[in-house]
Motif scaffolding. Structure first.
Motif, PDB file in Angstrom:
ATOM      1  N   TYR A 264      38.273 -10.934  -0.533  1.00 50.35           N
ATOM      2  CA  TYR A 264      38.452 -11.296  -1.583  1.00 50.35           C
ATOM      3  C   TYR A 264      38.820  -9.642  -2.185  1.00 50.35           C
ATOM      4  CZ  TYR A 264      33.635  -9.671  -2.051  1.00 50.35           C
ATOM      5  OH  TYR A 264      32.520  -9.225  -2.052  1.00 50.35           O
TER       6      TYR A 264
ATOM      7  N   ARG B  44      44.911 -15.460  -5.343  1.00 50.52           N
ATOM      8  CA  ARG B  44      43.491 -15.137  -5.677  1.00 50.52           C
ATOM      9  C   ARG B  44      42.728 -16.357  -6.163  1.00 50.52           C
ATOM     10  NH1 ARG B  44      45.784 -10.290  -6.913  1.00 50.52           N
ATOM     11  NH2 ARG B  44      45.454 -10.641  -9.385  1.00 50.52           N
ATOM     12  N   ARG B  45      43.313 -16.947  -7.192  1.00 45.19           N
ATOM     13  CA  ARG B  45      42.612 -18.148  -7.787  1.00 45.19           C
ATOM     14  C   ARG B  45      42.474 -19.354  -6.662  1.00 45.19           C
ATOM     15  NH1 ARG B  45      46.693 -19.216 -11.156  1.00 45.19           N
ATOM     16  NH2 ARG B  45      45.872 -17.728 -12.650  1.00 45.19           N
TER      17      ARG B  45
ATOM     18  N   GLN C 244      39.458 -18.344  -4.867  1.00 45.80           N
ATOM     19  CA  GLN C 244      38.380 -18.613  -5.600  1.00 45.80           C
ATOM     20  C   GLN C 244      37.899 -20.115  -5.804  1.00 45.80           C
ATOM     21  OE1 GLN C 244      38.510 -17.941 -10.071  1.00 45.80           O
ATOM     22  NE2 GLN C 244      37.223 -16.269  -9.762  1.00 45.80           N
TER      23      GLN C 244
ATOM     24  N   ARG D 152      34.413 -20.726  -3.450  1.00 44.62           N
ATOM     25  CA  ARG D 152      33.584 -20.772  -4.482  1.00 44.62           C
ATOM     26  C   ARG D 152      32.992 -22.311  -4.147  1.00 44.62           C
ATOM     27  NH1 ARG D 152      33.501 -16.970  -9.440  1.00 44.62           N
ATOM     28  NH2 ARG D 152      33.953 -15.083  -8.384  1.00 44.62           N
TER      29      ARG D 152
ATOM     30  N   PHE E 117      30.992 -10.578  -7.689  1.00 41.36           N
ATOM     31  CA  PHE E 117      30.778 -11.757  -6.702  1.00 41.36           C
ATOM     32  C   PHE E 117      29.179 -11.746  -6.282  1.00 41.36           C
ATOM     33  CE2 PHE E 117      30.443 -13.498  -2.306  1.00 41.36           C
ATOM     34  CZ  PHE E 117      30.918 -14.454  -2.429  1.00 41.36           C
TER      35      PHE E 117
END
Length: 201
Positions: free
Chosen positions: A79, A89-90, A93, A97, A126
């Motif tokens: 990341y 990046r989204r 995530q 996650r 993070f």
């Protein structure tokens, strides 16, 4: 612990497609170019188990490896790489996650941090997220061979001081070098101790 076998199992971006298993799972994650693949290869004593690259952001998938037929080592995408699009990046995530929050046999997240650098916000953010969500984790400082012992001690102390601004108790930390194999025994011993505790349960 001695790693006798380390085999690739599966790569995917869907946490629901991860191996269905009750085996303990240890996920390795960090900022792009932190030396994650090199560290995984060092720990498993294999040169090409995890693919290394000079290009940050190479790992784009959740990669499962079965170790000694008993526990999983999971290589997660890096990341914080600025040249990756906001959409990418989204996406990272979302699926990473989701994996961390819902993977029932995830035992510990190993957060890799480049010991040469000042505390970086993607790392601290993070780590904070892991804490808020009650996810067990340890910090592995990488690339210890790239700086002097004196500077190494200063940087680690500085990082811990920064963490203590928001943490009452510091997580377990390790200092490693993929070049000199420093820290390999300590990291594997830590995993072995947790596995032994799980067996007793």
């Amino acid at each position: 612990m001695q790693i006798k076998t380390a085999k690739f199992v599966i790569s995917n971006t869907d946490p629901l497609k991860c191996p269905q298993s009750s085996k303990p799972e240890y996920a390795f994650v960090g900022r792009s170019n932190v030396g994650k693949s090199s560290l995984i290869n060092m720990l498993t004593n294999q040169k090409k188990l995890a693919k290394t690259s000079g290009r940050p952001g190479k790992t784009q998938l959740i990669n499962h490896f079965i170790i000694n037929e008993y526990w999983y080592l999971v290589d997660l995408p890096g990341y914080g790489y600025a040249q990756v699009s906001r959409t990418q990046r989204r996406k990272w995530q979302d699926f990473v996650r989701s994996y961390i929050q819902h993977r029932e046999n995830l035992t510990c997240v190993m957060v890799l941090v480049d010991v040469r650098l000042e505390p970086q916000q993607p790392d601290t953010d993070f780590i904070e997220w892991l804490g808020v969500n009650g996810v067990p984790f340890a910090i592995i400082f990488t690339k210890a061979d790239k700086i002097s012992k004196n500077q190494l001690a200063k940087n680690v102390a500085h990082y811990k001081k920064e963490l203590l601004k928001t943490w009452e108790e510091l997580p377990t930390t390790f200092i490693t070098s993929s070049e000199t194999k420093e820290g390999s025994k300590e990291v594997l011993s830590y995993i072995d101790q947790i596995n032994e505790q799980l067996k007793k349960r």
